[in-house]
Design a protein around this motif. Structure first.
Motif, PDB file in Angstrom:
ATOM      1  N   CYS A  98      63.379 -18.782  20.774  1.00  0.00           N
ATOM      2  CA  CYS A  98      63.937 -17.458  20.486  1.00  0.00           C
ATOM      3  C   CYS A  98      63.411 -16.875  19.180  1.00  0.00           C
ATOM      4  O   CYS A  98      63.430 -17.521  18.125  1.00  0.00           O
ATOM      5  N   ALA A  99      62.941 -15.640  19.244  1.00  0.00           N
ATOM      6  CA  ALA A  99      62.493 -14.892  18.070  1.00  0.00           C
ATOM      7  C   ALA A  99      63.142 -13.512  18.127  1.00  0.00           C
ATOM      8  O   ALA A  99      63.206 -12.884  19.187  1.00  0.00           O
ATOM      9  N   VAL A 100      63.622 -13.051  16.981  1.00  0.00           N
ATOM     10  CA  VAL A 100      64.366 -11.799  16.905  1.00  0.00           C
ATOM     11  C   VAL A 100      63.838 -10.961  15.756  1.00  0.00           C
ATOM     12  O   VAL A 100      63.540 -11.483  14.677  1.00  0.00           O
ATOM     13  N   SER A 101      63.719  -9.658  15.983  1.00  0.00           N
ATOM     14  CA  SER A 101      63.426  -8.743  14.883  1.00  0.00           C
ATOM     15  C   SER A 101      64.389  -7.569  14.932  1.00  0.00           C
ATOM     16  O   SER A 101      64.783  -7.101  16.007  1.00  0.00           O
ATOM     17  N   VAL A 102      64.807  -7.131  13.757  1.00  0.00           N
ATOM     18  CA  VAL A 102      65.638  -5.942  13.591  1.00  0.00           C
ATOM     19  C   VAL A 102      64.931  -5.073  12.562  1.00  0.00           C
ATOM     20  O   VAL A 102      64.725  -5.497  11.426  1.00  0.00           O
ATOM     21  N   GLU A 103      64.526  -3.878  12.957  1.00  0.00           N
ATOM     22  CA  GLU A 103      63.708  -3.042  12.093  1.00  0.00           C
ATOM     23  C   GLU A 103      64.355  -1.677  11.866  1.00  0.00           C
ATOM     24  O   GLU A 103      65.177  -1.213  12.654  1.00  0.00           O
ATOM     25  N   ASN A 104      63.942  -1.045  10.771  1.00  0.00           N
ATOM     26  CA  ASN A 104      64.362   0.327  10.451  1.00  0.00           C
ATOM     27  C   ASN A 104      65.881   0.471  10.400  1.00  0.00           C
ATOM     28  O   ASN A 104      66.454   1.391  10.995  1.00  0.00           O
ATOM     29  N   ILE A 105      66.530  -0.425   9.671  1.00  0.00           N
ATOM     30  CA  ILE A 105      67.983  -0.366   9.524  1.00  0.00           C
ATOM     31  C   ILE A 105      68.356   0.834   8.655  1.00  0.00           C
ATOM     32  O   ILE A 105      67.863   0.979   7.542  1.00  0.00           O
ATOM     33  N   VAL A 106      69.227   1.679   9.195  1.00  0.00           N
ATOM     34  CA  VAL A 106      69.699   2.852   8.463  1.00  0.00           C
ATOM     35  C   VAL A 106      71.222   2.893   8.531  1.00  0.00           C
ATOM     36  O   VAL A 106      71.803   2.892   9.621  1.00  0.00           O
ATOM     37  N   SER A 146      56.503 -10.803  11.942  1.00  0.00           N
ATOM     38  CA  SER A 146      57.074 -10.701  10.604  1.00  0.00           C
ATOM     39  C   SER A 146      56.011 -10.192   9.633  1.00  0.00           C
ATOM     40  O   SER A 146      55.169 -10.951   9.173  1.00  0.00           O
ATOM     41  N   PRO A 147      56.008  -8.884   9.353  1.00  0.00           N
ATOM     42  CA  PRO A 147      55.027  -8.321   8.425  1.00  0.00           C
ATOM     43  C   PRO A 147      55.405  -8.608   6.988  1.00  0.00           C
ATOM     44  O   PRO A 147      56.273  -9.426   6.707  1.00  0.00           O
ATOM     45  N   ALA A 148      54.779  -7.913   6.080  1.00  0.00           N
ATOM     46  CA  ALA A 148      55.107  -8.073   4.666  1.00  0.00           C
ATOM     47  C   ALA A 148      56.567  -7.717   4.422  1.00  0.00           C
ATOM     48  O   ALA A 148      57.217  -7.073   5.239  1.00  0.00           O
ATOM     49  N   ALA A 149      57.094  -8.161   3.297  1.00  0.00           N
ATOM     50  CA  ALA A 149      58.499  -7.969   2.968  1.00  0.00           C
ATOM     51  C   ALA A 149      58.937  -6.522   3.192  1.00  0.00           C
ATOM     52  O   ALA A 149      58.286  -5.593   2.744  1.00  0.00           O
ATOM     53  N   ASP A 150      60.038  -6.364   3.917  1.00  0.00           N
ATOM     54  CA  ASP A 150      60.567  -5.045   4.249  1.00  0.00           C
ATOM     55  C   ASP A 150      62.080  -5.135   4.159  1.00  0.00           C
ATOM     56  O   ASP A 150      62.722  -5.808   4.965  1.00  0.00           O
ATOM     57  N   LEU A 151      62.661  -4.460   3.187  1.00  0.00           N
ATOM     58  CA  LEU A 151      64.092  -4.595   2.935  1.00  0.00           C
ATOM     59  C   LEU A 151      64.952  -3.902   3.984  1.00  0.00           C
ATOM     60  O   LEU A 151      66.177  -4.067   3.972  1.00  0.00           O
ATOM     61  N   SER A 152      64.339  -3.166   4.916  1.00  0.00           N
ATOM     62  CA  SER A 152      65.114  -2.526   5.970  1.00  0.00           C
ATOM     63  C   SER A 152      64.967  -3.255   7.304  1.00  0.00           C
ATOM     64  O   SER A 152      65.335  -2.717   8.352  1.00  0.00           O
ATOM     65  N   SER A 153      64.452  -4.486   7.271  1.00  0.00           N
ATOM     66  CA  SER A 153      64.207  -5.231   8.504  1.00  0.00           C
ATOM     67  C   SER A 153      64.549  -6.710   8.330  1.00  0.00           C
ATOM     68  O   SER A 153      64.630  -7.218   7.212  1.00  0.00           O
ATOM     69  N   VAL A 154      64.748  -7.387   9.476  1.00  0.00           N
ATOM     70  CA  VAL A 154      65.038  -8.820   9.494  1.00  0.00           C
ATOM     71  C   VAL A 154      64.202  -9.463  10.591  1.00  0.00           C
ATOM     72  O   VAL A 154      64.087  -8.912  11.691  1.00  0.00           O
TER      73      VAL A 154
END
Length: 244
Positions: free
Chosen positions: A217-225, A4-12
């Motif tokens: 469980c850990a989940v990441s969703v990145e680069n949402i377009v 979990s990097p710095a705040a990113d509005l296109s990722s969860v």
């Protein structure tokens, strides 16, 4: 790895607490997706240690939810049943497992959801190292609803009539708006969906309907377009925030 990097509005980013029964959810309340303008959704998903855990890294729910499998819900990635990873539609359409992955570790899986001009919705996955076309997985090929539903290469939702436009979320009297949601549902009770997804997983010693208290469980969703008509910028629905 999931981080979990710095705040990113296109990722969860989200993860459960080992030893606890809990339900986590992130929802884009302020960014309404008008299905009549929507053409595609893309993102990159990673999961770690999610065996026996019901998680849906990113899905689309209609603001008016009704008719179950005909609701128009798009579960683009979902561990339901929680023994594997699937491309689902709340029990409707043609639902398929994601090939070549386990819930122990999924890294850099690209997901593309498309809606064609007839309102047919498809879900495709591909690896990040594969050749993407304009930042998307290869476009599914089919000739009408029946052909789409019979494919074993991608998931498909249609009804042969007005397709997504005659779903529970877009029928007369509704606003035909959808919302993006991410969640991990490792709780102790729920609706019919809970009972259908929280199946027995013998290899992990999990009984049906019981949370996985050993889950990490850990989940990441990145680069949402999200793309709109013509593949351009989506025209967000009424009441959406300018930040969208």
């Amino acid at each position: 790895p999931v981080s979990s990097p710095a705040a990113d509005l296109s990722s969860v980013y989200m993860s459960v607490t080992a030893g606890s029964a809990e339900c986590l959810q992130a929802r884009a309340f302020d960014c309404k997706i008008p299905m009549r303008n929507f053409t595609s959704l893309d993102y990159v998903a990673s999961l770690e240690s999610c065996g026996g855990t019901w998680t849906a890294p990113l899905w689309m729910t209609p603001d008016t939810w009704q008719w179950g499998a005909g609701s128009g819900e798009v579960d683009s990635l979902e561990a339901c049943p929680r023994s594997g990873l699937f491309m689902n539609f709340a029990g409707g359409g043609s639902q398929l497992p994601v090939a070549g992955v386990t819930l122990d570790k999924v890294e850099g899986l690209h997901v593309t959801v498309r809606k064609d001009d007839e309102g047919i919705v498809t879900i495709a996955t591909c690896r990040q190292e594969d050749e993407l076309v304009d930042g998307q997985c290869g476009k599914p090929s089919y000739d009408g609803c029946d052909d789409c539903l019979s494919s074993g290469e991608f998931a498909c939702w249609c009804n042969g009539e007005d397709n997504i436009y005659s779903s529970g979320g877009c029928t007369s009297g509704t606003d035909c708006l959808w919302t993006l949601v991410s969640d991990i549902w490792n709780g102790v009770d729920g609706d019919e969906g809970y009972m259908g997804c929280m199946v027995e997983v013998p290899e992990l010693g999990l009984e049906a309907g019981k949370p996985n208290l050993a889950s990490k469980c850990a989940v990441s969703v990145e680069n949402i377009v999200v793309r709109g008509e013509g593949g351009g910028a989506i025209q967000w629905g009424e009441g959406s925030s300018e930040a969208c």
